[in-house]
Every structure is written in C-alpha cells, then in structure tokens.
Design a protein around this motif. Structure first.
Motif, PDB file in Angstrom:
ATOM      1  N   UNK A 233       0.842  -1.207   0.000  1.00 25.96           N
ATOM      2  CA  UNK A 233       0.000   0.000   0.000  1.00 25.96           C
ATOM      3  C   UNK A 233       0.873   1.252   0.000  1.00 25.96           C
ATOM      4  N   UNK A 234       1.928   1.227   0.816  1.00 29.05           N
ATOM      5  CA  UNK A 234       2.837   2.381   0.880  1.00 29.05           C
ATOM      6  C   UNK A 234       3.478   2.627  -0.478  1.00 29.05           C
ATOM      7  N   UNK A 235       3.875   1.562  -1.154  1.00 28.95           N
ATOM      8  CA  UNK A 235       4.495   1.719  -2.471  1.00 28.95           C
ATOM      9  C   UNK A 235       3.512   2.251  -3.500  1.00 28.95           C
ATOM     10  N   UNK A 236       2.226   1.824  -3.427  1.00 28.23           N
ATOM     11  CA  UNK A 236       1.211   2.372  -4.330  1.00 28.23           C
ATOM     12  C   UNK A 236       1.094   3.883  -4.156  1.00 28.23           C
ATOM     13  N   UNK A 237       0.993   4.293  -2.907  1.00 30.69           N
ATOM     14  CA  UNK A 237       0.843   5.720  -2.629  1.00 30.69           C
ATOM     15  C   UNK A 237       2.089   6.498  -3.058  1.00 30.69           C
ATOM     16  N   UNK A 257       1.584  12.398  -0.033  1.00 33.43           N
ATOM     17  CA  UNK A 257       1.395  11.810   1.298  1.00 33.43           C
ATOM     18  C   UNK A 257       2.731  11.477   1.962  1.00 33.43           C
ATOM     19  N   UNK A 258       3.734  11.090   1.169  1.00 37.26           N
ATOM     20  CA  UNK A 258       5.052  10.781   1.742  1.00 37.26           C
ATOM     21  C   UNK A 258       5.015   9.630   2.718  1.00 37.26           C
ATOM     22  N   UNK A 259       4.241   8.574   2.362  1.00 34.87           N
ATOM     23  CA  UNK A 259       4.099   7.463   3.304  1.00 34.87           C
ATOM     24  C   UNK A 259       5.379   6.624   3.424  1.00 34.87           C
ATOM     25  N   UNK A 260       6.204   6.587   2.378  1.00 33.06           N
ATOM     26  CA  UNK A 260       7.442   5.815   2.506  1.00 33.06           C
ATOM     27  C   UNK A 260       8.362   6.454   3.544  1.00 33.06           C
ATOM     28  N   UNK A 261       8.460   7.777   3.498  1.00 33.09           N
ATOM     29  CA  UNK A 261       9.275   8.467   4.491  1.00 33.09           C
ATOM     30  C   UNK A 261       8.702   8.274   5.889  1.00 33.09           C
ATOM     31  N   UNK A 262       7.364   8.279   5.967  1.00 38.23           N
ATOM     32  CA  UNK A 262       6.709   8.043   7.248  1.00 38.23           C
ATOM     33  C   UNK A 262       7.005   6.617   7.737  1.00 38.23           C
ATOM     34  N   UNK A 263       7.066   5.672   6.802  1.00 38.47           N
ATOM     35  CA  UNK A 263       7.418   4.292   7.149  1.00 38.47           C
ATOM     36  C   UNK A 263       8.792   4.254   7.825  1.00 38.47           C
ATOM     37  N   UNK A 264       9.757   4.946   7.202  1.00 38.27           N
ATOM     38  CA  UNK A 264      11.099   4.986   7.801  1.00 38.27           C
ATOM     39  C   UNK A 264      11.056   5.596   9.197  1.00 38.27           C
ATOM     40  N   UNK A 265      10.310   6.691   9.334  1.00 41.91           N
ATOM     41  CA  UNK A 265      10.268   7.398  10.614  1.00 41.91           C
ATOM     42  C   UNK A 265       9.640   6.535  11.707  1.00 41.91           C
TER      43      UNK A 265
END
Length: 753
Positions: A233-237, A257-265
């Motif tokens: 899902x993160x990669x889709x976004x 949305x920057x969800x990948x960066x949020x994933x790292x955080x």
C-alpha cells in the motif's frame, strides 16, 4: 630543335592565357633535350635517328587518340546534365503555379472554417457532458463506498480497502482538476465537502499501517503477510505521489502523502522507543552491566530478524538492513551519552568504555557471524566520539585516583600502626627487613594500569601518569608519617620499641618501590623513572637515613663529649667504645640490601669523622709543649687508624672514607717547623676546600706554638687562594662551627691581658 619566331608569336597568346601549359611545355622540352643528348652523344648513334623518330611519332599519335576519346566522353556527360537541369526548371515552375492556385483556394474557404470552429466547441461540450453523465453513478455512490471501505478496514482487508479508496480519490481528483483548468475555484470547496470522508478514511488506513510497521519485527516472524500488505500500500501511494509531482499541473489536497518516508520514521521511532528509554536505575551501579548485556542480546537478535526476514518483505531500494543498522547505531550513541550524564562509579565508566570500544564491534555483537558481511558499522560515525571517549577516560581516571588515594591511605595507616607494634618487622628469605607496603602499593597500581590497557592505550597512559602522581604524593605522606614517628621517638626512645628495625624496613621498602616503578610503564622499551618521582624516592631515603644517623649520633654524643681531654690524651677507651657503638649499628644495617648498607656505612663514617673533628675543634685543647703536641699526634693517629680499620672491616673502602681528614689534620699538628705551615695549610685547604679561616685559626691555636706573624702569613695565604667546592665533593668542615675568638676587652684605666 629550337622553336621558330612564328611559333613563338603563335604561342604567346596561349601562354598568357594558360601559364601552366607554358611551364609544362618547357619542362617537356628540357626533358627531351636531356634524353637526346644522352642518346646521340656519339656520331655513330645518329644512324638510328630515323628509328627513334618513327617510334616517337607512333607514341604521339596514340596519346592524341586517347585524349580525343576522353574529351568526347566528357562533352557527352555535360550535354546530358544540361538537359536534366532544363527539365527540372520546367517542373519547378509547374509546382509554383499549383501552389499559387491552392493558396487562392484556401483564401476563398475562410468563412467555411469559422463554421467548423463552432461545431468543434459544441462537440467538446458534448463530450464533457457525456463524461459527467458517465461518472454521476459513481458520484452518487461515494458515501456507500465510504461505508464499505470502513468495513474493509475494520476487517483488516487493507488491500481491498485501499483499491476502493484510490478509485474514490481518483474521482475526486479528476473533478478538482477539471474545475482547476476552468478556473472554477469557488466550486472546489463544494467538491471537497462532498468528499470529506476521504480524510478520515485515509487517517484510519494510515493508523493501521503505522501500527503494523511499529510491530514489524514481530510480524515478519509471526505473520509477514500483514507487513507485506502494508508495504504494498505504501508503495502504491508513493507511485501516485511521484506521478502527480512529475505532471506538476494540479496537485490534489493531501498530496504528496510521503508514506514511505513516514514508514522509515515510524520504524526508527519504534526501534528507538522500545530499547533505549530504560529506567534510570538500570543505567547506574551494578544494573549497568545487566542493561548493556540486554541491549547487546536484543540488538543482535533484532538485526538477525531484519537481515533474514524483513529484507525479503520490502523492495531492495528500501535498504532496510542499512536503515535499521544506522538507527540502532545512532540510538545507541545517544543512549550512551544519556547514561554518561549520570554520576557513574569507576566500574560503570569502565564497563561503558569497554562495551562501546570493544564489545560493540566484537563477534558477540555487530561483528556476529550471522550479521556479516551485510551489517557493517565501520562506515558510520564512532559510537562514542573521540572527545567523548577522552572525557569519559578522564572521569574514569579521577574515580580511580580517588580509589587509589583511599586505598593508599589505609595502607599507610596500617603501616604506621605496624611501626609501634611490640615486634620486629617481617623479613624476606635473605633476612632483610621489609613490610607488605611495596607489594600492596605496586600491585594496586599495576592492576589499574593493566585493566586500563584493556580499553585504549591513551587510557593506560592516563592511568600510568595518575599512578606516578599518586605514588609521589603517597611518598610525601609516608615521609610525614615517618617524621611524626621520629618525633614520638625523640620524646621516648623506647617508643617504638623496634624503631631502628622499622627504619631499616622503610629503606628496603623504598628501594623496592624504586626498583619496581619502571615496571609500571606501558612501554617496555621505556623504563625511565620521572625526575619528580625519583626526587620523592630520594627524599624518602634521605629522611630515613637521617633518622638512623640521628640515633647513631645520640649514642655517640656522650662519648664525643669526653674528648678532647687529658684523660683521652693519656689513653682512654673512648674510641673503643665508639667502635662498639658503630659495630652494633653496623649489625643492624646489615638487615638492609647492599646498596643501602654501603650508603649507611658511608654516611655513618662521615658522621663519625665529622663528630670527631667537631669535638677536636669546638672544645679545643692547646698543647703547652712539644711533648703534649707529640702525644696529641699519637692519639689522633691511634684513633683514626682504629676507626678506619673498623670501617674497612665493615666493607667501606678507604677511598670512600672521610677519616682521611683526621690524618691530614694530624700532619698539620705534627709539623715541627711552624714556618712551613703556610704551604701545608694551603695543601690542606686544596684537599678540603670547605675548611674556613676559623678552622685553620683554631688548628693553629691547638698547636700552641704558632706566632702572630706565622698566623698572619697562613691566613693571608688562604685569603689569596680561595677554594671552590668541586662537583660531587662531600663537605666535612662546613657543618662544624667553631667558637669565635674573644676580643680583648680593656677598661679605660686598666691593662689589657
């Protein structure tokens, strides 16, 4: 064979027009002349002239025919080219005429094109209305879709929920994009209000995703499907964000949305929060070792999970293993700094340094075989900066210094009590007096230096420097204790009972410390003892030696007070008694090691010689006759010889003895002719440069036969030849004060004696 005048005139116009032809013709003629002169240089060769002429004529004919053929072919090619150019010009003219006709036809059709523009606009409006009609069912069903998405989220059907959520977002974004292109900004608020439920659904989905990421280390072991779903899902976004950013025409609300960066955080916060906020009590005292061991075990275990499992659940470009490694490293670095803010004891500081500098990189942790070679912290910043390491080492040194001081102080207190015990100090296998003090002190210092070597060379050097400083300070305190013991002994010589034995043990201990100090140095090639510490050892030895000599002096003084006297002069046993006292002390001195024994013998001999001369000069006896002077010389010879033989028998060589001064002084007294005293005194002063005028004057008084004139000459000669003490000279006379001669005192009406 030359050209005629007509030929030259005919060739002139051509030569002016073709200068190259003229040059070529001249070259040809020159070549021909050269050839002919070579062939017909003898008369008999002229018979073949006809033959050569026919041959050349045939060659010229052949060349001319070939030239004509070539020229004919060139002319034919030029003619064909000209014909083609003529045909092309006619075709170009025809095309220009056709283009002109087409231009006039287009100008006549302008009115018809305006009608087509209106039709095009109507067609575009129709297509837009048709597209709106097509999406109306989707727009009316948005809220039903919202409810369905919410149900999917509650059931953790995240992929299906996200697909429907993307469809609704795409619908909203398309509508907003069309409004943006037509400049209908006022209508955008209505659309956003209608799709307001999207924000709540996004937040709900994001919350579940971050919960999954926060539990990723557990999920990849128990249920990796849920974690993989979150990553998909993160990669889709992330892909949608990148597409919208590249188009850069219209950016919908909430993007990117920057969800990948949020994933790292979230992953970094999870790692940091779960491992590195231990209670304060875990970072202090004995709990620190347990806390560090737990960190070591957990970090290795979790990095193995990341390397073996999580890496397979995320795309390769995530570099998830490097990310987690760097996160653990940075979090550990900050955590260690927090621990160092506490007031750790020396054990805690040592554990922290050892763990950060050695355990962390060892095969038990980051160098674990299960982590290599993928996990590599060598490219990261040090876990503890060089400044922090140096600061921590200094704190550790201060803690060790306080501990060493306390331990040495207790050792000194025990040693001081040992001096007053009702028994002799212990002895080694050779019978030399000693105590446990050197072994205790050196073992304590050496252990601390060796322990420091397990951390860094710089810490070992710091501990070594501290050890020498503390040893020097300890020697100062030991000397003060020795002085205090000496004062108590002066008040009552029976206390301590074995005062001399303990002084001898102190000397042996001091020698043992002096011999052992060099072994403390970390560098075996550098065994030099610092000057300040050596000076402290020398002061300690000098003080103990001084106290021993004071004891010897106390026993010798009653005997020295009896000389010089008539009884002594007539042959008493004073020197014999002195020899008994000296021999008794020499037996005690034999309980120290050889270099100290030799030192004590030399100092005792100097003391005896000094006291003997002091008694002779301070309580001077004036010889009244030559017989008394001869008797005095005999007594001096017997006493000095007896004392010299005693010290020689004890092992002190003559060259090291100061009793030679008694023999030299005796020679001055035994001199029969006083007129020769000036030369003898000068030789005496040269050999003993610390002798003063007062000493010589007293010596002349002892003789009893020196006139004022001779005295004046002797003292004048000494004044003219001042002496300088050579380096290494042991003073004998400078410590002997002789009484100042009394000046005659006359009453006004009386006579001077």
């Amino acid at each position: 064979m030359g050209m005629s005048a007509e030929d030259e005139r005919a060739a002139s116009p051509r030569d002016e027009e073709w200068p190259e032809a003229e040059k070529a013709e001249k070259l040809a003629r020159g070549a021909a002349l050269k050839w002919a002169s070579g062939v017909f240089y003898r008369p008999e060769k002229l018979d073949g002239l006809g033959h050569y002429r026919r041959r050349e004529t045939q060659r010229n004919s052949s060349i001319q025919s070939r030239l004509k053929s070539t020229l004919q072919s060139y002319l034919e090619g030029v003619s064909a080219g000209l014909e083609q150019l003529r045909s092309a010009a006619q075709e170009v003219q025809s095309v220009c005429q056709d283009l002109g006709a087409a231009r006039w036809a287009l100008l006549d059709s302008t009115d018809h094109f305006q009608g087509l523009q209106q039709m095009r606009e109507l067609m575009e409006e129709h297509m837009q209305l048709a597209s709106v009609v097509q999406v109306l069912p989707q727009i009316f069903s948005v809220h039903e879709v919202f409810s369905h998405i919410l149900q999917l989220l509650h059931g953790q059907h995240l992929l299906e929920a996200h697909v429907e959520l993307m469809v609704v977002e795409q619908l909203r974004d398309d509508i907003l994009s069309q409004l943006h292109l037509r400049g209908l900004s006022s209508a955008q608020a209505t659309v956003l209000s209608y799709f307001s439920g999207l924000q709540d659904l996004n937040e709900s989905l994001a919350k579940q995703l971050w919960d999954i990421v926060g539990s990723s280390l557990r999920l990849v072991r128990e249920d990796p499907v849920l974690f993989v779903t979150a990553v998909r899902i993160i990669e889709r976004e992330e892909k949608i964000d990148n597409t919208l950013l590249l188009e850069a025409t219209f950016l919908p609300p909430g993007r990117p949305k920057g969800w990948r960066q949020k994933f790292y955080q979230v992953l970094q916060d999870t790692i940091t929060g779960t491992r590195f906020h231990a209670p304060r009590m875990d970072a202090e005292g004995p709990g620190l070792a347990k806390h560090l061991a737990a960190l070591q075990k957990d970090i290795v275990s979790e990095l193995r999970v990341v390397k073996d499992l999580m890496v397979q659940c995320v795309p390769a470009h995530y570099n998830i293993l490097s990310l987690c490694t760097a996160t653990y490293h940075q979090a550990l670095s900050s955590h260690l700094q927090e621990i160092l803010r506490e007031d750790l004891d020396k054990q805690g500081l040592f554990l922290l340094l050892e763990w950060a500098l050695h355990v962390y990189h060892s095969p038990e942790m980051m160098g674990h075989p299960d982590l290599l070679p993928e996990v590599d912290v060598s490219a990261l910043d040090p876990l503890m900066s060089s400044e922090l390491v140096d600061q921590t080492e200094r704190r550790y040194v201060m803690k060790v210094k306080a501990s060493v001081f306390e331990w040495m102080q207790r050792t000194l207190e025990v040693e001081f009590k040992e001096w007053f015990r009702e028994e002799e100090p212990e002895t080694d296998h050779q019978g030399f007096f000693q105590s446990a003090l050197p072994a205790i002190v050196m073992q304590m210092l050496n252990e601390n230096i060796q322990v420091a070597s397990l951390i860094t060379d710089s810490l070992q050097q710091k501990i070594y420097n501290m050890a020498l400083e503390e040893l020097e300070a300890f020697l100062g305190r030991l000397q003060e204790a020795l002085v205090q013991c000496g004062k108590e002994h002066q008040q009552d010589r029976a206390v301590p009972k074995y005062y001399i034995s303990h002084l001898l043990a102190v000397l042996n201990n001091n020698l043992a410390l002096s011999n052992s100090v060099s072994s403390l140095h970390p560098d075996t090639a550098c065994r030099e003892v610092p000057a300040s510490l050596q000076a402290a050892l020398d002061r300690m030895q000098k003080k103990a030696t001084q106290l021993l000599l004071e004891e010897l002096l106390l026993d010798l003084q009653p005997l020295c007070l009896q000389m010089p006297s008539r009884k002594w002069l007539s042959g008493s046993q004073l020197v014999g008694s002195m020899c008994e006292v000296i021999d008794k002390y020499a037996k005690d001195f034999s309980r120290v090691r050889k270099p100290l024994f030799t030192l004590l013998l030399a100092e005792s001999e100097l003391l005896v010689a000094n006291q003997y001369l002091r008694a002779l000069l301070q309580r001077k006896m004036v010889c009244k006759s030559r017989e008394e002077r001869s008797q005095l010389c005999h007594r001096l010879l017997q006493d000095a010889t007896q004392l010299r033989e005693l010290f020689c028998g004890l092992g002190l060589e003559r060259s090291q003895q100061s009793l030679e001064a008694v023999f030299a002084l005796r020679e001055l007294i035994c001199l029969k002719d006083p007129a020769l005293l000036s030369l003898e005194v000068l030789g005496f002063a040269t050999k003993y440069p610390d002798v003063s005028d007062e000493h010589i004057s007293t010596l002349l008084d002892i003789r009893g036969d020196v006139s004022k004139e001779v005295r004046h000459v002797v003292l004048e000669m000494m004044a003219q030849h001042p002496q300088v003490l050579p380096e290494g000279y042991r003073p004998i006379f400078s410590t002997i004060l002789v009484p100042v001669p009394e000046l005659p005192f006359c009453l006004r009406k009386g006579k001077c004696a």
